[in-house]
Scaffold this motif. Structure first.
Motif, short mmCIF file in Angstrom:
data_model
loop_
_atom_site.label_atom_id
_atom_site.label_comp_id
_atom_site.label_asym_id
_atom_site.label_seq_id
_atom_site.Cartn_x
_atom_site.Cartn_y
_atom_site.Cartn_z
N VAL A 1 0.87 -1.17 0.00
CA VAL A 1 0.00 0.00 0.00
C VAL A 1 0.91 1.22 0.00
N ARG A 2 0.62 2.16 -0.89
CA ARG A 2 1.42 3.38 -0.98
C ARG A 2 0.51 4.54 -1.32
N PRO A 3 0.97 5.77 -1.17
CA PRO A 3 0.14 6.92 -1.54
C PRO A 3 -0.27 6.85 -3.01
N LEU A 4 -1.47 7.28 -3.28
CA LEU A 4 -1.98 7.34 -4.64
C LEU A 4 -1.12 8.30 -5.48
N GLN A 5 -0.89 7.93 -6.74
CA GLN A 5 -0.07 8.74 -7.64
C GLN A 5 -0.83 9.06 -8.92
N GLU A 6 -0.38 10.10 -9.60
CA GLU A 6 -0.99 10.51 -10.87
C GLU A 6 -1.06 9.36 -11.86
N THR A 7 -0.05 8.51 -11.89
CA THR A 7 -0.03 7.40 -12.85
C THR A 7 -1.08 6.34 -12.54
N ASP A 8 -1.66 6.35 -11.34
CA ASP A 8 -2.72 5.41 -10.98
C ASP A 8 -4.08 5.80 -11.56
N LEU A 9 -4.26 7.07 -11.85
CA LEU A 9 -5.59 7.59 -12.19
C LEU A 9 -6.20 6.99 -13.45
N PRO A 10 -5.45 6.76 -14.54
CA PRO A 10 -6.08 6.13 -15.71
C PRO A 10 -6.62 4.73 -15.42
N GLU B 1 -12.53 10.30 -20.18
CA GLU B 1 -11.29 10.13 -19.42
C GLU B 1 -10.73 11.49 -18.99
N VAL B 2 -10.82 12.48 -19.85
CA VAL B 2 -10.33 13.81 -19.52
C VAL B 2 -11.07 14.37 -18.30
N GLU B 3 -12.40 14.26 -18.31
CA GLU B 3 -13.21 14.75 -17.19
C GLU B 3 -12.89 13.99 -15.90
N SER B 4 -12.80 12.68 -16.01
CA SER B 4 -12.50 11.85 -14.82
C SER B 4 -11.13 12.17 -14.24
N LEU B 5 -10.11 12.25 -15.11
CA LEU B 5 -8.76 12.52 -14.62
C LEU B 5 -8.68 13.89 -13.96
N GLU B 6 -9.36 14.87 -14.53
CA GLU B 6 -9.36 16.20 -13.92
C GLU B 6 -9.97 16.14 -12.52
N TYR B 7 -11.08 15.44 -12.38
CA TYR B 7 -11.72 15.29 -11.07
C TYR B 7 -10.79 14.55 -10.10
N MET B 8 -10.21 13.44 -10.54
CA MET B 8 -9.38 12.62 -9.66
C MET B 8 -8.08 13.32 -9.26
N ARG B 9 -7.58 14.22 -10.08
CA ARG B 9 -6.37 14.97 -9.69
C ARG B 9 -6.61 15.75 -8.40
N GLY B 10 -7.85 16.13 -8.16
CA GLY B 10 -8.19 16.78 -6.89
C GLY B 10 -7.91 15.88 -5.70
N TRP B 11 -8.01 14.58 -5.89
CA TRP B 11 -7.69 13.65 -4.82
C TRP B 11 -6.23 13.78 -4.40
N ASN C 1 -7.60 16.81 4.71
CA ASN C 1 -8.62 16.04 5.42
C ASN C 1 -8.94 14.74 4.70
N ALA C 2 -7.96 14.21 3.99
CA ALA C 2 -8.17 12.96 3.26
C ALA C 2 -6.85 12.22 3.08
N VAL C 3 -6.94 10.90 3.09
CA VAL C 3 -5.80 10.03 2.83
C VAL C 3 -6.26 9.01 1.80
N ARG C 4 -5.57 8.92 0.68
CA ARG C 4 -5.91 7.95 -0.36
C ARG C 4 -4.68 7.10 -0.65
N LEU C 5 -4.86 5.79 -0.61
CA LEU C 5 -3.75 4.87 -0.81
C LEU C 5 -4.05 3.92 -1.96
N ALA C 6 -3.02 3.63 -2.73
CA ALA C 6 -3.10 2.64 -3.81
C ALA C 6 -2.82 1.27 -3.21
N GLY D 1 4.42 -2.79 -8.16
CA GLY D 1 3.47 -3.87 -8.43
C GLY D 1 2.22 -3.35 -9.13
N PRO D 2 1.42 -4.26 -9.67
CA PRO D 2 0.21 -3.84 -10.38
C PRO D 2 -0.82 -3.23 -9.42
N LEU D 3 -1.49 -2.18 -9.87
CA LEU D 3 -2.53 -1.53 -9.09
C LEU D 3 -3.77 -2.42 -9.10
#
Length: 121
Positions: free
Chosen positions: A10-19, A43-53, A59-64, A73-75
């Motif tokens: 488990v590691r912090p979420l990264q930009e490369t995880d979003l697609p 995909e453009v709309e989703s990635l823009e939204y998820m970049r906010g994560w 007040n948030a923690v997101r882990l891959a 390793g694979p997500l």
């Protein structure tokens, strides 16, 4: 922060995880179960939204969740605590294991334990 076990990490979420996460949300059953009534997003709309994560970390923690003990390793999923009230020690919990083949392997349980330790210990 990284938690590793024999067959996962488990590691912090990264930009490369979003697609990959966007791809999971294209599965109507996953989307209906996790998000609510299915809604097609580009995909453009989703990635823009998820970049906010990635920037909303006050007040948030997101882990891959990775399906191997290495950080490359694979997500296989994502676990998060959002809307965290650090004073009163509560927040909203979310988890997704993206592909059906990755479910039932214990990844969600171990990732849940990790995020709860991180958020409340």
């Amino acid at each position: 922060m990284l938690m590793t076990e024999q067959d996962m990490a488990v590691r912090p979420l990264q930009e490369t995880d979003l697609p990959t996460i966007h791809g999971w949300f294209q599965d109507r059953d996953v989307y209906n179960h996790i998000v609510g009534p299915y809604r097609i997003r580009s995909e453009v709309e989703s990635l823009e939204y998820m970049r906010g994560w990635l920037t909303n970390t006050q007040n948030a923690v997101r882990l891959a969740i990775l399906g191997a003990p290495e950080t490359t390793g694979p997500l296989v999923g994502m676990v998060s605590l959002t809307e965290i009230d650090w004073t009163h020690r509560f927040g909203s919990y979310h988890i997704i294991i993206g592909a059906g083949d990755d479910r039932g392997q214990g990844h969600g349980k171990r990732a849940t334990d990790a995020i709860l330790r991180h958020g409340f210990d």
